[in-house]
Design a protein around this motif. Structure first.
Motif, PDB file in Angstrom:
ATOM      1  N   LEU A 192       0.829  -1.204   0.000  1.00  0.00           N
ATOM      2  CA  LEU A 192       0.000   0.000   0.000  1.00  0.00           C
ATOM      3  C   LEU A 192       0.865   1.256   0.000  1.00  0.00           C
ATOM      4  CD1 LEU A 192      -2.793  -1.043   2.539  1.00  0.00           C
ATOM      5  CD2 LEU A 192      -3.019  -0.762   0.069  1.00  0.00           C
ATOM      6  N   THR A 193       2.020   1.189   0.670  1.00  0.00           N
ATOM      7  CA  THR A 193       2.942   2.332   0.656  1.00  0.00           C
ATOM      8  C   THR A 193       3.410   2.617  -0.769  1.00  0.00           C
ATOM      9  OG1 THR A 193       3.690   1.812   2.893  1.00  0.00           O
ATOM     10  CG2 THR A 193       5.119   3.224   1.565  1.00  0.00           C
ATOM     11  N   VAL A 194       3.736   1.537  -1.503  1.00  0.00           N
ATOM     12  CA  VAL A 194       4.172   1.701  -2.904  1.00  0.00           C
ATOM     13  C   VAL A 194       3.031   2.261  -3.752  1.00  0.00           C
ATOM     14  CG1 VAL A 194       4.982   0.483  -4.949  1.00  0.00           C
ATOM     15  CG2 VAL A 194       5.901  -0.111  -2.698  1.00  0.00           C
ATOM     16  N   ILE A 195       1.806   1.729  -3.522  1.00  0.00           N
ATOM     17  CA  ILE A 195       0.658   2.176  -4.320  1.00  0.00           C
ATOM     18  C   ILE A 195       0.365   3.642  -4.058  1.00  0.00           C
ATOM     19  CG2 ILE A 195      -1.844   1.898  -4.626  1.00  0.00           C
ATOM     20  CD1 ILE A 195      -1.416  -1.100  -4.035  1.00  0.00           C
ATOM     21  N   THR A 196       0.232   4.018  -2.744  1.00  0.00           N
ATOM     22  CA  THR A 196      -0.121   5.416  -2.433  1.00  0.00           C
ATOM     23  C   THR A 196       0.999   6.363  -2.844  1.00  0.00           C
ATOM     24  OG1 THR A 196       0.749   5.111  -0.187  1.00  0.00           O
ATOM     25  CG2 THR A 196      -1.610   4.772  -0.517  1.00  0.00           C
ATOM     26  N   GLY A 197       2.247   5.931  -2.622  1.00  0.00           N
ATOM     27  CA  GLY A 197       3.367   6.811  -2.969  1.00  0.00           C
ATOM     28  C   GLY A 197       3.458   7.050  -4.458  1.00  0.00           C
TER      29      GLY A 197
ATOM     30  N   LYS B  91       3.234   2.850   7.946  1.00  0.00           N
ATOM     31  CA  LYS B  91       2.880   2.558   6.557  1.00  0.00           C
ATOM     32  C   LYS B  91       1.401   2.205   6.457  1.00  0.00           C
ATOM     33  CE  LYS B  91       7.409   0.438   5.631  1.00  0.00           C
ATOM     34  NZ  LYS B  91       8.090  -0.817   5.277  1.00  0.00           N
ATOM     35  N   PRO B  92       0.763   2.571   5.361  1.00  0.00           N
ATOM     36  CA  PRO B  92       1.241   3.496   4.308  1.00  0.00           C
ATOM     37  C   PRO B  92       1.068   4.937   4.778  1.00  0.00           C
ATOM     38  CG  PRO B  92      -0.958   2.754   3.784  1.00  0.00           C
ATOM     39  CD  PRO B  92      -0.589   2.054   5.064  1.00  0.00           C
ATOM     40  N   PHE B  93       1.926   5.806   4.356  1.00  0.00           N
ATOM     41  CA  PHE B  93       1.855   7.198   4.776  1.00  0.00           C
ATOM     42  C   PHE B  93       1.801   8.097   3.549  1.00  0.00           C
ATOM     43  CE2 PHE B  93       6.133   5.422   5.457  1.00  0.00           C
ATOM     44  CZ  PHE B  93       6.803   5.955   4.355  1.00  0.00           C
ATOM     45  N   ASP B  94       1.238   9.264   3.759  1.00  0.00           N
ATOM     46  CA  ASP B  94       1.174  10.275   2.705  1.00  0.00           C
ATOM     47  C   ASP B  94       2.583  10.807   2.468  1.00  0.00           C
ATOM     48  OD1 ASP B  94      -0.858  12.309   1.277  1.00  0.00           O
ATOM     49  OD2 ASP B  94       0.863  13.402   2.105  1.00  0.00           O
TER      50      ASP B  94
ATOM     51  N   VAL C 295      -7.816   5.723  -6.572  1.00  0.00           N
ATOM     52  CA  VAL C 295      -6.853   4.673  -6.240  1.00  0.00           C
ATOM     53  C   VAL C 295      -6.181   4.982  -4.902  1.00  0.00           C
ATOM     54  CG1 VAL C 295      -4.683   3.584  -6.912  1.00  0.00           C
ATOM     55  CG2 VAL C 295      -6.440   4.047  -8.644  1.00  0.00           C
ATOM     56  N   GLU C 296      -5.805   6.238  -4.745  1.00  0.00           N
ATOM     57  CA  GLU C 296      -5.142   6.646  -3.508  1.00  0.00           C
ATOM     58  C   GLU C 296      -6.079   6.483  -2.307  1.00  0.00           C
ATOM     59  OE1 GLU C 296      -3.151  10.664  -1.548  1.00  0.00           O
ATOM     60  OE2 GLU C 296      -3.665  10.628  -3.676  1.00  0.00           O
ATOM     61  N   THR C 297      -7.325   6.943  -2.476  1.00  0.00           N
ATOM     62  CA  THR C 297      -8.305   6.836  -1.385  1.00  0.00           C
ATOM     63  C   THR C 297      -8.557   5.379  -1.016  1.00  0.00           C
ATOM     64  OG1 THR C 297      -9.356   8.885  -2.112  1.00  0.00           O
ATOM     65  CG2 THR C 297     -10.649   7.423  -0.661  1.00  0.00           C
ATOM     66  N   ALA C 298      -8.711   4.527  -2.050  1.00  0.00           N
ATOM     67  CA  ALA C 298      -8.940   3.105  -1.795  1.00  0.00           C
ATOM     68  C   ALA C 298      -7.762   2.492  -1.052  1.00  0.00           C
ATOM     69  CB  ALA C 298      -9.190   2.371  -3.109  1.00  0.00           C
ATOM     70  N   ALA C 299      -6.550   2.939  -1.417  1.00  0.00           N
ATOM     71  CA  ALA C 299      -5.368   2.408  -0.748  1.00  0.00           C
ATOM     72  C   ALA C 299      -5.355   2.784   0.736  1.00  0.00           C
ATOM     73  CB  ALA C 299      -4.110   2.905  -1.438  1.00  0.00           C
ATOM     74  N   PHE C 300      -5.749   4.053   1.016  1.00  0.00           N
ATOM     75  CA  PHE C 300      -5.769   4.463   2.417  1.00  0.00           C
ATOM     76  C   PHE C 300      -6.884   3.759   3.196  1.00  0.00           C
ATOM     77  CE2 PHE C 300      -3.122   8.150   1.105  1.00  0.00           C
ATOM     78  CZ  PHE C 300      -2.119   7.995   2.058  1.00  0.00           C
ATOM     79  N   HIS C 301      -8.039   3.503   2.529  1.00  0.00           N
ATOM     80  CA  HIS C 301      -9.083   2.712   3.182  1.00  0.00           C
ATOM     81  C   HIS C 301      -8.581   1.297   3.475  1.00  0.00           C
ATOM     82  CE1 HIS C 301     -12.258   5.558   3.332  1.00  0.00           C
ATOM     83  NE2 HIS C 301     -12.377   5.705   2.008  1.00  0.00           N
ATOM     84  N   ALA C 302      -7.842   0.760   2.510  1.00  0.00           N
ATOM     85  CA  ALA C 302      -7.259  -0.568   2.723  1.00  0.00           C
ATOM     86  C   ALA C 302      -6.277  -0.537   3.891  1.00  0.00           C
ATOM     87  CB  ALA C 302      -6.569  -1.051   1.453  1.00  0.00           C
ATOM     88  N   ALA C 303      -5.579   0.606   4.038  1.00  0.00           N
ATOM     89  CA  ALA C 303      -4.655   0.747   5.159  1.00  0.00           C
ATOM     90  C   ALA C 303      -5.403   0.719   6.488  1.00  0.00           C
ATOM     91  CB  ALA C 303      -3.854   2.036   5.028  1.00  0.00           C
ATOM     92  N   ASP C 304      -6.598   1.365   6.544  1.00  0.00           N
ATOM     93  CA  ASP C 304      -7.396   1.334   7.770  1.00  0.00           C
ATOM     94  C   ASP C 304      -7.834  -0.086   8.100  1.00  0.00           C
ATOM     95  OD1 ASP C 304      -7.162   4.032   8.167  1.00  0.00           O
ATOM     96  OD2 ASP C 304      -9.021   4.536   7.133  1.00  0.00           O
TER      97      ASP C 304
END
Length: 746
Positions: A398-403, A728-731, A425-434
């Motif tokens: 997810l870090t690779v995806i969001t970054g 991780k994942p971070f903005d 895509v970014e939002t979905a990645a952060f939701h996946a992070a939650d």
């Protein structure tokens, strides 16, 4: 006149020859006494002549002598003589006139009395009891044996001198009773009383005193003879025996186990209080009844008892039976019995101990249940460990995806549709992070990573997640307030709370029902009315999860947060869900309140202090650009992560070196001619932890600043140094700002 007197009167001349006798003398000595010498009738050697010789010398005093004489029938008799000299007119001695009395019987009686008194004295001197004789009229003691001095410790003289000496020695508590009983002696045949005496040295002795009245010819008591016995040792032995018996009774009746004995017919002959309390019967209700009447397995018990009484089966083994109480209830008991036998080995009955093992069986059942639950928990732990590993790897991805998504949005000239797609895509990645964070919380609970969160957004996300898995028979609804409901929480953990509560509600409605999640903004007074201790006096956000399912009784409600407690079948629950809910609420310093009634549904209310901070507008750029020129070392065992961070940081002007394992990083720091200003190190790596790696790096280059990066919910209390941590994942912008703050020492 002299002739008619009953006493013997004899006259002798100067030669001591009888010259005259009265009729009594003739009857005693015979008619031929006249003319015989007085000594003719003497029996045995006597000194009578010597005693009366002075009469014949003129002594005019009456002389008394006692002399054994031979009566005319030849019997030896003792005579008492009173002799007086006889003189003529010129005063010459002519003889003697004597009066005699037969005192044989009196002398024998006196000698018998003396012998009796001597024997009595010998007995009185030798016996240990005190023998006494008292005058009844003045109650004065005129005889007591020497044992009195030994027992009472007082002299006989003091007893003889004072009539009340006996009563004064009696203990004050016993004196009145003993004295009144003594005064009643003339109304009965015997005085028999026990009392205490106080010796002069203060010691106390117990006395048994028995008095026997001596009556005159008219039946009146004029003397009392008695014997007093020191019974102190016997009293002590009796008291010790009574105390021992009382202790035995207490031990017997207060024993932690029931106890009874039965005879050869199987009838109860003895039962202790513990067993009576166990069964609820009185001793009268149990005595004489067959023991099997009180046991659920009546026929089996009867056969077993009869077999043991017949000697065909040796008792002694512990076995279980179900006893019936008087109120109709039953309980499990462990019984151990022994045969009662006489000296010849004949069986007289059976004695049995009974232990109520209801609690033990419940404990054993709970232990068995906990072992099953523990096994299930161990399975869950294994799943959790696996889930944690997956979450770690997933966070790297997810870090690779969001970054990369954020970089593409900045680097490419995208049309609005393309920009929106990348943003999704970014939002979905952060939701996946939650979701991953929630998975981490389940696998390894950590301190909540709080951030300002919209409560309604959390609830709606849980609703979207659960709506697909809820049965169609459940009406799942939301009732959310329109007021701002911002709370500082770990979103993943709060979602986990809501998921657990909703799943429990679903299980409480197997036939269907209504499930509703509500949100409200309430004042702290609502909580105080419910008896809750409120630290924050401001507003609270209330989230309610309510169902109209089977509900809970008070006993179940009291234990719902206990670990491993569950009302679900073994294959459907572990008893960990609500325990985890309670733990998460406790970690957030939140408040949880439960209302439920059997058959009336359940309502969980959870409260979080409302935050006064407004949420940042998601359309607004979250963080400004943060650039620099310092040397940075990036250490991570995931190559895609190090490559991404190298590209992002170099795009912001930094000089970046990467290492994909700790040893490489340490080697780079050691061999570098120019220092690294900052090391960004992943916490979880194969050969050593990130904090250990940073410790090695700072040992070589002490001024190197550090940031720890983790795909886990890291427990910072276990990190020795106070490092800045990024999860991780971070903005990427947040990462850049954090790097800048650490480098600038802010």
């Amino acid at each position: 006149m002299l002739t008619a007197m009953p006493d013997i009167i004899m006259e002798v001349n100067q030669d001591k020859i009888y010259t005259w006798a009265n009729q009594a003398g003739l009857d005693f000595f015979g008619k031929d006494v006249i003319g015989r010498e007085a000594s003719f009738y003497f029996e045995g050697e006597q000194e009578t002549y010597q005693q009366v010789e002075k009469l014949f010398k003129g002594d005019e005093n009456v002389i008394y002598v006692e002399s054994w004489q031979r009566r005319k029938d030849g019997e030896k008799r003792l005579l008492a003589w009173w002799c007086k000299v006889l003189k003529d007119t010129e005063g010459n001695v002519t003889g003697s006139l004597s009066t005699a009395r037969d005192i044989t019987e009196r002398r024998q009686a006196e000698e018998a009395l003396r012998e009796s008194q001597a024997r009595l004295q010998q007995i009185a001197d030798t016996i240990e009891d005190a023998f006494w004789i008292t005058d009844w009229f003045n109650h004065r003691t005129f005889f007591a044996s020497p044992a009195y001095e030994k027992i009472w410790g007082r002299s006989l003289a003091s007893l003889y001198e004072r009539a009340d000496a006996w009563a004064e020695a009696i203990h004050p508590d016993d004196r009145q009773r003993a004295w009144e009983r003594f005064l009643q002696l003339d109304q009965g045949d015997i005085y028999d009383e026990e009392y205490r005496i106080i010796r002069p040295d203060g010691t106390i002795r117990w006395i048994r005193d028995r008095g026997y009245p001596i009556r005159d010819e008219n039946g009146q008591v004029y003397r009392v003879a008695g014997i007093a016995q020191d019974i102190t040792e016997r009293k002590r032995a009796d008291e010790a025996l009574q105390e021992s018996e009382e202790r035995y009774r207490q031990l017997y009746n207060d024993a932690p186990v029931g106890y009874h004995e039965i005879d050869t017919d199987g009838c109860i002959t003895r039962v202790n209080q513990t067993e009576l309390d166990m069964l609820g019967y009185s001793v009268e209700e149990m005595m004489g009844r067959h023991v099997w009447e009180f046991i659920e397995e009546e026929e089996l018990c009867r056969q077993s008892v009869e077999t043991k009484l017949a000697g065909r089966i040796p008792p002694g083994r512990s076995f279980e039976r179900t006893f019936k109480r008087k109120d109709g209830t039953t309980f499990s008991a462990l019984i151990e019995d022994r045969l009662l036998q006489d000296q010849q080995g004949r069986i007289l009955g059976i004695r049995s101990t009974i232990e109520d093992i209801t609690e033990r069986k419940l404990v054993e059942e709970e232990k068995e249940q906990m072992q099953v639950q523990l096994l299930q928990a161990q399975k869950l732990e294994s799943v959790g460990v696996m889930a944690g590993g997956i979450a770690h790897d997933f966070n790297n991805l997810l870090t690779v995806i969001t970054g990369n998504t954020q970089m593409l949005r900045k680097l490419l000239d995208l049309n609005p549709k393309q920009a929106t797609m990348l943003k999704d895509v970014e939002t979905a990645a952060f939701h996946a992070a939650d979701m991953t964070r929630a998975l981490q919380t389940f696998s390894r609970p950590t301190k909540p990573q709080t951030r300002q969160t919209n409560t309604n957004d959390l609830i709606e996300e849980v609703y979207r997640l659960l709506r697909r898995v809820m049965p169609a028979t459940i009406d799942f609804q939301l009732d959310l307030t329109k007021s701002p409901c911002v709370i500082a929480v770990d979103p993943g953990q709060v979602q986990q709370v809501l998921v657990n509560l909703c799943v429990n509600a679903r299980d409480a409605m197997p036939e269907g029902g209504r499930l509703e999640i509500q949100s409200r903004l309430v004042g702290s007074n609502i909580l105080r009315k419910r008896g809750k201790v409120v630290a924050d006096k401001g507003s609270y956000v209330q989230i309610r999860v309510a169902d109209n399912g089977c509900g809970m009784d008070p006993a179940t409600l009291e234990r719902i947060f206990d670990p491993f407690f569950t009302t679900k079948p073994r294959d459907r629950g572990t008893g960990l869900g609500l325990a985890m809910v309670y733990k998460i609420m406790e970690a957030h310093r939140g408040i949880i309140d439960v209302h439920s009634k059997a058959g009336k549904g359940t309502q969980f209310d959870i409260f979080f202090p409302a935050s006064k901070t407004e949420l940042m507008d998601e359309k607004q750029e979250s963080l400004p650009e943060a650039k620099g020129h310092e040397r940075i070392l990036v250490v991570d065992d995931e190559e895609m992560v190090t490559s991404l961070l190298k590209a992002v940081l170099e795009g912001r002007g930094y000089d970046v070196a990467i290492a994909n394992h700790p040893e490489k990083a340490i080697e780079l720091v050691s061999s570098s001619h120019e220092p690294f200003h900052l090391a960004i190190v992943d916490y979880s790596m194969p050969t050593m932890t990130g904090s250990q790696c940073l410790s090695e790096i700072q040992g070589i280059a002490p001024y190197t600043k550090a940031i720890l990066v983790s795909g886990y919910g890291l427990d910072t209390d276990k990190i020795e140094q106070d490092y800045q941590v990024l999860y991780k994942p971070f903005d990427m912008s947040l990462m850049a700002m954090t790097i800048r703050k650490v480098l600038d020492g802010k």
